[in-house]
Design an enzyme around this catalytic site. Sequence first.
Site, PDB file in Angstrom:
ATOM      1  N   ILE A   6       0.842  -1.195   0.000  1.00 22.80           N
ATOM      2  CA  ILE A   6       0.000   0.000   0.000  1.00 22.80           C
ATOM      3  C   ILE A   6       0.877   1.245   0.000  1.00 22.80           C
ATOM      4  O   ILE A   6       1.796   1.373   0.818  1.00 22.80           O
ATOM      5  CB  ILE A   6      -0.920   0.008   1.234  1.00 22.80           C
ATOM      6  CG1 ILE A   6      -1.797  -1.246   1.242  1.00 22.80           C
ATOM      7  CG2 ILE A   6      -1.783   1.269   1.267  1.00 22.80           C
ATOM      8  CD1 ILE A   6      -2.423  -1.565   2.578  1.00 22.80           C
ATOM      9  N   ASN A  80      -2.199   4.389  -3.773  1.00 19.84           N
ATOM     10  CA  ASN A  80      -3.057   5.356  -3.101  1.00 19.84           C
ATOM     11  C   ASN A  80      -2.405   6.730  -2.925  1.00 19.84           C
ATOM     12  O   ASN A  80      -3.094   7.744  -2.916  1.00 19.84           O
ATOM     13  CB  ASN A  80      -3.465   4.783  -1.738  1.00 19.84           C
ATOM     14  CG  ASN A  80      -4.094   5.810  -0.828  1.00 19.84           C
ATOM     15  OD1 ASN A  80      -5.218   6.258  -1.047  1.00 19.84           O
ATOM     16  ND2 ASN A  80      -3.357   6.204   0.215  1.00 19.84           N
ATOM     17  N   TYR A 147      -4.098  17.978 -11.009  1.00 19.31           N
ATOM     18  CA  TYR A 147      -4.751  16.818 -10.395  1.00 19.31           C
ATOM     19  C   TYR A 147      -5.593  16.059 -11.424  1.00 19.31           C
ATOM     20  O   TYR A 147      -5.529  14.825 -11.499  1.00 19.31           O
ATOM     21  CB  TYR A 147      -5.615  17.270  -9.213  1.00 19.31           C
ATOM     22  CG  TYR A 147      -6.106  16.126  -8.359  1.00 19.31           C
ATOM     23  CD1 TYR A 147      -5.216  15.375  -7.598  1.00 19.31           C
ATOM     24  CD2 TYR A 147      -7.457  15.796  -8.306  1.00 19.31           C
ATOM     25  CE1 TYR A 147      -5.658  14.315  -6.812  1.00 19.31           C
ATOM     26  CE2 TYR A 147      -7.910  14.746  -7.524  1.00 19.31           C
ATOM     27  CZ  TYR A 147      -7.005  14.007  -6.771  1.00 19.31           C
ATOM     28  OH  TYR A 147      -7.457  12.961  -5.996  1.00 19.31           O
ATOM     29  N   LYS A 151      -4.586  12.230 -12.576  1.00 15.93           N
ATOM     30  CA  LYS A 151      -5.561  11.165 -12.324  1.00 15.93           C
ATOM     31  C   LYS A 151      -6.117  10.598 -13.630  1.00 15.93           C
ATOM     32  O   LYS A 151      -6.381   9.400 -13.731  1.00 15.93           O
ATOM     33  CB  LYS A 151      -6.682  11.681 -11.431  1.00 15.93           C
ATOM     34  CG  LYS A 151      -6.266  11.880  -9.972  1.00 15.93           C
ATOM     35  CD  LYS A 151      -5.816  10.572  -9.346  1.00 15.93           C
ATOM     36  CE  LYS A 151      -5.508  10.697  -7.882  1.00 15.93           C
ATOM     37  NZ  LYS A 151      -5.049   9.411  -7.283  1.00 15.93           N
ATOM     38  N   THR A 185     -10.993  13.144   4.615  1.00 16.91           N
ATOM     39  CA  THR A 185      -9.560  12.934   4.835  1.00 16.91           C
ATOM     40  C   THR A 185      -8.825  14.273   4.942  1.00 16.91           C
ATOM     41  O   THR A 185      -9.390  15.339   4.750  1.00 16.91           O
ATOM     42  CB  THR A 185      -8.951  12.147   3.664  1.00 16.91           C
ATOM     43  OG1 THR A 185      -9.113  12.922   2.460  1.00 16.91           O
ATOM     44  CG2 THR A 185      -9.625  10.797   3.495  1.00 16.91           C
TER      45      THR A 185
END
Length: 251
Positions: A6, A80, A147, A151, A185
């Site tokens: 991870i 991630n 971003y 992505k 988050t």
Amino acid sequence: MDLFIITGGSKGLGEQVCLQALEKGHQVINLSRSRPNIRSSQFKHITADFSLGLKTIQKIESVLENVDLSPFKKVHLINNAALINPVGSLVDLDPAEMNTHLVTNLISPLLLSQVCARLTTEEKKPLTIFNIGSGASFRPIAGWSMYCSSKAGLKMFTENTDLDLQTAKNKKIKIYHFSPGVLDTQMQQTIRGLKKKDFPDVANFKKLKSDHQLRDPADVASLVVRFCLSSQAFKSQSCLISVQDLEGSLK
């Protein structure tokens, strides 16, 4: 027992994936700049700064090459780790920050995916590559040129690799791009702190928080881990999946 690798597991969704995989009795290797407060004999932390790109990946590769994969039924790579900054119009962006962003969000996960694909193929172990994406992968958002671009690049890498695997009839590797929804988050805290001139949509993100519309990272992490461990993960299906898809299929 499976092995979960991870990135960005020191906080947020990544940390929750670490915890949930450990809770189910699996081995976890976390790759992040800081170590999460996780104490388990089945947990290993490797300090990794993904903004350094190939240098960091080569360090990780040297460690993973010495990991005995024989005890594990499957390996799962959860890409991630990601940055939101820099945010703003093109003329105002800092070139060094642009480079750091693209290396962290796009180049490093691609390189790490290749490393894991090679090592698991050599050891004849099934591999799931699970790329944490975003709604920003699918549409432009004012102020988020970096971003959205990074992505979207990760999404296209997922789709193209999936096509390559199908063409080669490789059933040992499955790759997914996962849209997790808007999570409660630290990244969302950063987004809510952006200036309107840099991010015109900031008010809507503040409203998501005040209206309690943010998803709990623990709930989404549970879906991620359950999906990776399920037989669904190695069945023929779209490589583009969302949190809503998993909520429906994992009931």
